[in-house]
Design a protein around this motif. Structure first.
Motif, short mmCIF file in Angstrom:
data_model
loop_
_atom_site.label_atom_id
_atom_site.label_comp_id
_atom_site.label_asym_id
_atom_site.label_seq_id
_atom_site.Cartn_x
_atom_site.Cartn_y
_atom_site.Cartn_z
N ASP A 149 0.83 -1.20 0.00
CA ASP A 149 0.00 0.00 0.00
C ASP A 149 0.86 1.26 0.00
N ALA A 150 0.47 2.23 -0.81
CA ALA A 150 1.10 3.55 -0.74
C ALA A 150 0.54 4.30 0.47
N ALA A 151 1.19 5.40 0.83
CA ALA A 151 0.76 6.15 2.01
C ALA A 151 -0.67 6.66 1.85
N GLY A 152 -0.99 7.18 0.67
CA GLY A 152 -2.34 7.68 0.44
C GLY A 152 -3.39 6.59 0.54
N GLU A 153 -3.08 5.41 0.02
CA GLU A 153 -4.01 4.29 0.12
C GLU A 153 -4.19 3.86 1.57
N ALA A 154 -3.09 3.89 2.34
CA ALA A 154 -3.17 3.52 3.75
C ALA A 154 -4.06 4.50 4.51
N PHE A 155 -3.95 5.79 4.21
CA PHE A 155 -4.81 6.79 4.85
C PHE A 155 -6.28 6.51 4.52
N ASP A 156 -6.57 6.18 3.26
CA ASP A 156 -7.96 5.91 2.87
C ASP A 156 -8.51 4.70 3.61
N LYS A 157 -7.70 3.65 3.75
CA LYS A 157 -8.17 2.44 4.42
C LYS A 157 -8.32 2.67 5.92
N ALA A 158 -7.41 3.42 6.52
CA ALA A 158 -7.54 3.75 7.94
C ALA A 158 -8.79 4.59 8.17
N ALA A 159 -9.08 5.50 7.26
CA ALA A 159 -10.28 6.33 7.40
C ALA A 159 -11.54 5.48 7.42
N ARG A 160 -11.59 4.47 6.55
CA ARG A 160 -12.77 3.60 6.54
C ARG A 160 -12.91 2.86 7.87
N MET A 161 -11.81 2.38 8.43
CA MET A 161 -11.86 1.70 9.73
C MET A 161 -12.35 2.64 10.83
N LEU A 162 -12.03 3.91 10.70
CA LEU A 162 -12.41 4.89 11.71
C LEU A 162 -13.80 5.48 11.45
N ARG A 174 6.78 1.81 13.01
CA ARG A 174 7.27 2.57 11.86
C ARG A 174 7.82 1.53 10.87
N PRO A 175 7.02 1.11 9.91
CA PRO A 175 7.39 -0.06 9.08
C PRO A 175 8.68 0.12 8.29
N MET A 176 9.49 -0.91 8.29
CA MET A 176 10.71 -1.01 7.48
C MET A 176 11.76 0.06 7.80
N THR A 177 11.68 0.66 8.99
CA THR A 177 12.68 1.66 9.35
C THR A 177 13.84 1.05 10.15
N GLY A 208 1.04 -3.42 6.80
CA GLY A 208 1.01 -3.88 8.18
C GLY A 208 0.48 -2.83 9.14
N LEU A 209 0.71 -1.58 8.83
CA LEU A 209 0.21 -0.49 9.66
C LEU A 209 -1.32 -0.45 9.62
N LYS A 210 -1.86 -0.76 8.47
CA LYS A 210 -3.32 -0.85 8.33
C LYS A 210 -3.86 -1.96 9.24
N THR A 211 -3.20 -3.09 9.24
CA THR A 211 -3.62 -4.21 10.10
C THR A 211 -3.49 -3.84 11.57
N TYR A 212 -2.43 -3.17 11.94
CA TYR A 212 -2.21 -2.76 13.32
C TYR A 212 -3.32 -1.81 13.77
N THR A 213 -3.76 -0.94 12.87
CA THR A 213 -4.85 -0.02 13.17
C THR A 213 -6.14 -0.77 13.45
#
Length: 353
Positions: A160-173, A199-202, A213-218
């Protein structure tokens, strides 16, 4: 040279007129956010139909604001990709038809090159070379830019790109579309420190990104922390803040690493996520601590727009690059496949010999 720029890669219709001597003369943008909000994301067929309705009125509006007529257009640049195939075809067809009617050259432009060059429209523009963080829609990339058309991909999202992750997190919220601004707004009322997301892959070398993975963690945090009646407003705000901080920190860490590895201290941030206030503040902090220079486009030019396409097209058209008779629409198009301006000029010389 006066170049008309046309942007129709996704859900924004953008038109702009750029002049070699006077810079950006006028621009206009129509956003389809309201039309797609009910569906929670972009519906490609609706996007294409709306582009058809908007292109000609926006074109006339821009020409009127610039005090120009169609006869004052010297060339046309349009977004040829990447993007939604139907939306790209609308812009390509319009551009080629208008160019043929006006008997002017036409050129298909790479959408991400437009974003990358958007800061060049500002009074304080970056010099080459620079590092570009491109965070637009389905793209999250770090690119070393030696010159226009000379691009080295340093890292990109493996899922997932950052923008896609934001969109998916928004739906969960339980938030609307687009997700980035909605999550950022909710995060303003969150409690700092209640949650710390990874902070993935840092923790490993390299400049690639991963936000899946951040989406799943959310999702798991919301499930584990919610009461019998579900997640309340406080929990949702705290999760939104933790999510935003994780994305922002991850992007900042990779930008710092890219500058350290390349020795290039100029950083350009472009694309829709580049409008995020927390990201801008976090990256601006790098200026003092790492002697870096940061460059952002104005907020209007972070989202898709015609001005960036007009400018990118102008630079290539002046160098002699042109479309043939074939209309271009390339849904997937690696940025690194673009020719440098030196190659364009040499090809032009070969054709005249």
């Amino acid at each position: 040279m006066r170049v008309l720029g046309i942007e129709t890669s996704c859900d924004e219709t953008g038109i702009a007129l750029y002049d070699s001597n006077d810079g950006l003369l006028a621009h206009a943008l129509h956003s389809q956010v309201a039309a797609h909000a009910a569906y929670g994301g972009v519906v490609p067929e609706l996007a294409s139909r709306d582009h058809i309705r908007r292109l000609l009125p926006l074109c006339e509006r821009v020409l009127d604001e610039a005090g120009c007529g169609r006869e004052d257009i010297d060339a046309i640049a349009y977004t040829a990709g990447p993007g939604l195939i139907g939306a790209l075809l609308v812009g390509s067809t319009f551009a080629h038809g208008l160019a043929r009617g006006l008997d002017v050259p036409v050129l298909g432009v790479h959408h991400m090159e437009g974003h990358l060059l958007a800061p060049m429209l500002e009074e304080r523009a970056p010099a080459f070379p620079f590092i570009a963080l491109l965070v637009s829609g389905g793209h999250t990339q770090l690119v070393k830019v030696e010159a226009l058309g000379r691009y080295e991909l340093l890292g990109e999202s493996v899922d997932d790109a950052a923008g896609e992750a934001f969109d998916k997190a928004a739906r969960m919220l339980g938030l609307g579309y687009p997700g980035g601004p909605a999550v950022a707004k909710m995060a303003l009322s969150g409690t700092p420190g209640r949650f710390r997301f990874p902070r993935p892959m840092t923790s490993k070398p390299g400049l690639d990104f991963s936000f899946s993975g951040l989406k799943t963690y959310t999702r798991n945090t919301l499930r584990d922390e919610a009461g019998p009646e579900g997640a309340d407003e406080t929990l949702r705000a705290d999760v939104a803040l933790a999510f935003e901080q994780a994305v922002v920190d991850t992007l900042a860490i990779k930008c710092r690493r890219a500058m350290e590895q390349t020795g290039v201290r100029r950083l350009v941030v472009a694309g829709g996520v580049g409008a995020n206030r927390a990201l801008r503040e976090r990256l601006t902090a790098l200026e003092g601590s790492h002697q870096a220079e940061l460059f952002f486009p104005r907020l209007d030019f972070c989202t898709d727009n015609g001005a960036m396409i007009a400018y990118a097209g102008h630079e290539r058209l002046v160098a002699g690059q042109r479309d043939g008779t074939e209309m271009l629409a390339v849904p997937r198009w690696p940025l690194t496949e673009l020719p440098g301006l030196e190659e364009v000029r040499l090809e032009g010389l070969r054709q005249t010999v």
